[in-house]
Design a protein around this motif. Structure first.
Motif, PDB file in Angstrom:
ATOM      1  N   ASP A   1       0.813  -1.220   0.000  1.00  0.00           N
ATOM      2  CA  ASP A   1       0.000   0.000   0.000  1.00  0.00           C
ATOM      3  C   ASP A   1       0.849   1.274   0.000  1.00  0.00           C
ATOM      4  OD1 ASP A   1       1.030  -0.013   2.546  1.00  0.00           O
ATOM      5  OD2 ASP A   1      -0.897  -0.322   3.557  1.00  0.00           O
ATOM      6  N   GLY A   2       2.193   1.141  -0.069  1.00  0.00           N
ATOM      7  CA  GLY A   2       3.061   2.311  -0.161  1.00  0.00           C
ATOM      8  C   GLY A   2       3.494   2.882   1.163  1.00  0.00           C
ATOM      9  N   LYS A   3       3.185   2.240   2.300  1.00  0.00           N
ATOM     10  CA  LYS A   3       3.514   2.778   3.621  1.00  0.00           C
ATOM     11  C   LYS A   3       4.795   2.170   4.204  1.00  0.00           C
ATOM     12  CE  LYS A   3      -1.358   3.683   4.716  1.00  0.00           C
ATOM     13  NZ  LYS A   3      -2.490   3.379   5.626  1.00  0.00           N
ATOM     14  N   GLY A   4       5.565   1.502   3.375  1.00  0.00           N
ATOM     15  CA  GLY A   4       6.795   0.878   3.856  1.00  0.00           C
ATOM     16  C   GLY A   4       7.981   1.813   3.752  1.00  0.00           C
ATOM     17  N   TYR A   5       9.179   1.262   3.874  1.00  0.00           N
ATOM     18  CA  TYR A   5      10.407   2.048   3.812  1.00  0.00           C
ATOM     19  C   TYR A   5      11.465   1.243   3.057  1.00  0.00           C
ATOM     20  CZ  TYR A   5      11.815  -0.937   7.793  1.00  0.00           C
ATOM     21  OH  TYR A   5      12.108  -1.999   8.616  1.00  0.00           O
ATOM     22  N   PRO A   6      12.512   1.894   2.483  1.00  0.00           N
ATOM     23  CA  PRO A   6      12.914   3.296   2.713  1.00  0.00           C
ATOM     24  C   PRO A   6      12.286   4.301   1.732  1.00  0.00           C
ATOM     25  CG  PRO A   6      14.649   2.155   1.502  1.00  0.00           C
ATOM     26  CD  PRO A   6      13.584   1.120   1.791  1.00  0.00           C
ATOM     27  N   GLU A   7      11.673   3.859   0.602  1.00  0.00           N
ATOM     28  CA  GLU A   7      11.232   4.817  -0.413  1.00  0.00           C
ATOM     29  C   GLU A   7       9.721   4.898  -0.571  1.00  0.00           C
ATOM     30  OE1 GLU A   7      13.215   4.174  -4.110  1.00  0.00           O
ATOM     31  OE2 GLU A   7      15.221   4.199  -3.241  1.00  0.00           O
ATOM     32  N   GLY A   8       8.960   4.056   0.125  1.00  0.00           N
ATOM     33  CA  GLY A   8       7.504   4.090   0.029  1.00  0.00           C
ATOM     34  C   GLY A   8       6.983   3.669  -1.339  1.00  0.00           C
ATOM     35  N   LEU A   9       7.625   2.675  -1.956  1.00  0.00           N
ATOM     36  CA  LEU A   9       7.151   2.171  -3.249  1.00  0.00           C
ATOM     37  C   LEU A   9       5.780   1.524  -3.094  1.00  0.00           C
ATOM     38  CD1 LEU A   9      10.412   0.533  -4.696  1.00  0.00           C
ATOM     39  CD2 LEU A   9       9.582   2.874  -4.978  1.00  0.00           C
ATOM     40  N   VAL A  10       4.983   1.529  -4.205  1.00  0.00           N
ATOM     41  CA  VAL A  10       3.607   1.022  -4.169  1.00  0.00           C
ATOM     42  C   VAL A  10       3.459  -0.137  -5.147  1.00  0.00           C
ATOM     43  CG1 VAL A  10       1.168   1.577  -4.501  1.00  0.00           C
ATOM     44  CG2 VAL A  10       2.753   3.315  -3.597  1.00  0.00           C
ATOM     45  N   GLY A  11       2.762  -1.200  -4.727  1.00  0.00           N
ATOM     46  CA  GLY A  11       2.356  -2.296  -5.608  1.00  0.00           C
ATOM     47  C   GLY A  11       3.514  -2.911  -6.374  1.00  0.00           C
ATOM     48  N   GLU A  12       3.347  -2.981  -7.706  1.00  0.00           N
ATOM     49  CA  GLU A  12       4.342  -3.656  -8.538  1.00  0.00           C
ATOM     50  C   GLU A  12       5.591  -2.823  -8.788  1.00  0.00           C
ATOM     51  OE1 GLU A  12       2.550  -5.164 -12.066  1.00  0.00           O
ATOM     52  OE2 GLU A  12       1.264  -6.592 -10.983  1.00  0.00           O
ATOM     53  N   GLU A  13       5.641  -1.605  -8.207  1.00  0.00           N
ATOM     54  CA  GLU A  13       6.899  -0.856  -8.228  1.00  0.00           C
ATOM     55  C   GLU A  13       7.959  -1.596  -7.410  1.00  0.00           C
ATOM     56  OE1 GLU A  13       6.099   3.001  -6.689  1.00  0.00           O
ATOM     57  OE2 GLU A  13       5.028   3.701  -8.466  1.00  0.00           O
ATOM     58  N   ILE A  14       7.510  -2.376  -6.453  1.00  0.00           N
ATOM     59  CA  ILE A  14       8.420  -3.139  -5.589  1.00  0.00           C
ATOM     60  C   ILE A  14       8.900  -4.370  -6.362  1.00  0.00           C
ATOM     61  CG2 ILE A  14       8.674  -4.280  -3.353  1.00  0.00           C
ATOM     62  CD1 ILE A  14       6.060  -2.785  -2.534  1.00  0.00           C
ATOM     63  N   PRO A  15      10.203  -4.644  -6.412  1.00  0.00           N
ATOM     64  CA  PRO A  15      10.704  -5.839  -7.110  1.00  0.00           C
ATOM     65  C   PRO A  15      10.033  -7.096  -6.568  1.00  0.00           C
ATOM     66  CG  PRO A  15      12.523  -4.390  -6.502  1.00  0.00           C
ATOM     67  CD  PRO A  15      11.299  -3.845  -5.831  1.00  0.00           C
TER      68      PRO A  15
END
Length: 674
Positions: free
Chosen positions: A585-599
């Protein structure tokens, strides 16, 4: 860089030399004839010339002489190329001042070695010295020869000359005798035809008179007798005509009286002319002009003779009730005529004999109406005299097909045939020689390349083995590093191995190709490598972390990525190490990536890492049961975790659950098959 000029009329030799030396720091120039070679040599002044002896416009020996006579070029090294043995090679080297002979076909390695010796060694001075010494020796030998030896040598030459002259005269005599026999044969056939025609005409005339005067009032037997005599007379007359025609054509004295006429019209006339025979034989003749056919220039009488014979031949071998098909087609510069019968056909062994003089089929031998077997030979002579061709196809039981092609213009065809006869034997001989040389050269290159390939393959295998050993060393080092990280964080012992196991189970359900990627393995082993940069009092703190301490701990993914960025081999794992704490949902760290933006590998690690954290005991809390953790994972699907990864986790649950309960969760650090 040294400049090399390759002079050869065979393109393949020039290309092979160019390919051989293109990687040897040489500038390569090419020429395919003597004139071009001289121009390039004068304008560019190459260091060395590879010069073929047999080249057009100006042969290699002459080119070499001119190069060595030029004050600006005489220092250029010249290697003469030849495809045959040269008996007087030393003499040619002396006359031309060429530096060396080199025989084609050649090995590329031998050629490289030879040229390097010439250009970078003292080869030239050695050759010059050898040549001077050879000249002195030859001069001494000539001076030491006695007058008797020279006279004996001259006598030998004279004897050889006389023998060759005698053989030539014998050959000329044999040719003249053959011509005399040919003339005698023509005279004999001419006299024979005249002597036979006169009494034959008398017999035929009397029989026709008797037939008109006596047959109406005499018996059927007498009528049959007179018809038989007339038939035999006509057959004998036809045989005489065939024999004379064949003799004339075989001697090459066929005269062509060309006129402009329609070939389809001639074929229709021939069919109409033989209509009574066709009806008597009980067969059907079908004619078709397949397209619009323009007029042809040819000898109408002789073409009519050839086509008439082919029709009669087809009728003869077609049984009663059968068919003969005649087709005519315009093919631009050629007109094609086809005769196809539905007879018994000709066997393959006899197919090549049908155009031979005096050849007769087995049926013809027992046929009283059969001729001498000259008809098809005469047809072939007539068609070929017009620049055309005759072909035959046959299948036993299906019939025979004769195919004729005639050029529209006899003159053009005759000139074309003469030109082909004079040019092509020479061209074919030259092409064959070139192809043979090219084949030898390619074979040598293939052998050389095969050896190089074997060596390179061995080197490649050795390199692959070295790479595998290095890779194994890297993995062992990484494994040791991962173990060190686990030891630093006393409360997460063997955490890396468990996370790797869970991630492996998830990836196997999601996409097995992920497991094969190196970045997957490295990411699992190193996802927490950044904890090396976190103070131990934070990692080993018994109580709950403060906000400041928590913010410091959250730096470990970025620290890990920066640590790995200096190691090129581990670059594929950077993204997964940096982003394994991102949320769907984009609330993580360090960059706050959302969905399939995350590897995808980072998303898999996030699920495996969180599951292990939930089920592990901490000083400030007890770990959840695996069932509670399972429910928590499902609850966080679509918010913290990728739904597809959670679904894969659930599909792998049975395997994960059994391993946990039996305490057989494998560590990636010890599983060599992973």
């Amino acid at each position: 860089m040294k400049k090399l000029l390759v002079v050869d009329d065979e393109e393949i030799i020039r290309k092979l030399v160019k390919r051989t030396f293109s990687s040897q720091n040489y500038i390569i120039r090419e020429a395919q004839n003597g004139t071009e070679a001289l121009n390039i040599a004068k304008n560019e002044r190459p260091d060395l010339i590879l010069l073929d002896i047999n080249i057009p416009e100006m042969n290699g020996i002459e080119v070499c002489k001119r190069i060595k006579e030029d004050i600006l070029l005489r220092g250029t090294f010249v290697i003469l190329l030849t495809g045959r043995e040269i008996e007087d090679s030393e003499k040619i080297l002396e006359e031309t001042c060429a530096d060396e002979f080199f025989k084609k076909p050649f090995s590329p390695l031998e050629l490289i070695e030879k040229i390097n010796q010439v250009l970078y060694g003292d080869k030239f001075s050695q050759l010059m010295k050898t040549r001077i010494n050879a000249k002195d020796v030859i001069s001494e030998d000539i001076e030491s020869m006695s007058q008797e030896q020279l006279l004996s040598y001259a006598k030998d030459i004279a004897y050889i000359y006389k023998e060759e002259l005698r053989k030539r005269k014998e050959l000329e005599f044999a040719v003249d005798k053959l011509k005399d026999l040919e003339r005698m044969k023509d005279v004999f056939i001419s006299l024979l035809s005249q002597e036979l025609r006169t009494p034959l005409s008398i017999i035929k005339g009397y029989m026709e008179l008797m037939g008109e005067a006596l047959i109406p009032s005499h018996s059927t037997e007498l009528q049959a007798f007179i018809r038989a005599i007339l038939g035999s007379s006509k057959k004998l007359e036809t045989l005489i005509e065939e024999l004379v025609d064949f003799s004339t054509m075989e001697a090459g004295r066929i005269a062509i009286d060309k006129v402009d006429f329609s070939l389809p019209a001639l074929l229709q006339f021939i069919i109409m002319e033989n209509s009574q025979k066709i009806a008597s034989a009980g067969i059907e003749v079908k004619f078709e002009a397949k397209n619009e056919i323009k007029n042809i220039k040819a000898d109408q009488g002789k073409i009519r003779e050839a086509l008439s014979y082919l029709l009669n031949n087809a009728m003869k071998f077609t049984p009663e009730g059968g068919k003969v098909f005649i087709e005519c087609e315009d093919e631009k510069h050629w007109i094609k005529v086809t005769f196809r019968d539905t007879g018994a056909g000709i066997s393959q062994e006899n197919l090549d004999k049908v155009f031979s003089p005096y050849y007769q089929s087995e049926d013809s031998i027992t046929d009283p109406t059969a001729r001498m077997g000259l008809g098809l030979s005469i047809v072939k002579h007539i068609i070929e005299a017009h620049g055309g061709t005759v072909q035959i196809e046959s299948k036993q039981g299906e019939g025979t097909t004769f195919m004729i092609t005639l050029p529209r213009s006899y003159k053009d065809a005759l000139e074309m045939v003469s030109e082909l006869k004079s040019i092509y034997p020479k061209k074919i001989e030259e092409m064959s020689a070139h192809l043979e040389a090219a084949e030898k050269q390619l074979l040598i290159y293939a052998q050389e390349l095969s050896g190089m390939y074997t060596k390179e393959k061995l080197k490649s295998q050795q390199l692959e083995e070295t790479v595998r050993e290095l890779e194994n060393t890297y993995i062992e080092t990484i494994s040791a590093l991962a173990t060190a990280i686990d030891l630093k964080d006393a409360y997460t012992g063997e955490h890396t191995g468990r996370v790797a196991y869970y991630a492996h189970c998830i990836a196997a359900e999601l996409d097995e190709n992920i497991i094969k990627e190196k970045d997957f393995k490295y990411s699992l082993l190193l996802h927490d490598v950044g904890k090396i940069g976190i103070a131990e009092d934070i990692l080993k703190k018994v109580g709950k972390l403060t906000e400041e301490e928590w913010n410091i701990l959250k730096l470990h993914p970025d620290i890990g990525a920066r640590l790995l960025s200096n190691v090129k081999f581990l670059t594929p794992a950077l993204d997964s190490v940096r982003h394994h704490h991102e949320r769907w949902d984009g609330k993580g760290y360090p960059e706050g990536l959302v969905g399939e933006e995350i590897p995808i590998v980072a998303r898999i690690i996030a699920v495996a890492d969180s599951f292990d954290a939930m089920t592990s005991d901490r000083p400030y809390r007890k770990g959840m049961s695996i069932e509670e953790a399972k429910k928590e994972m499902q609850k966080s699907s679509g918010t913290q975790f990728d739904p597809a990864v959670v679904e894969a986790f659930m599909r792998a649950w049975d395997k994960i659950e059994v391993s946990i309960k039996k305490k057989t969760v494998k560590s990636i650090l010890q599983d060599e098959s992973f």
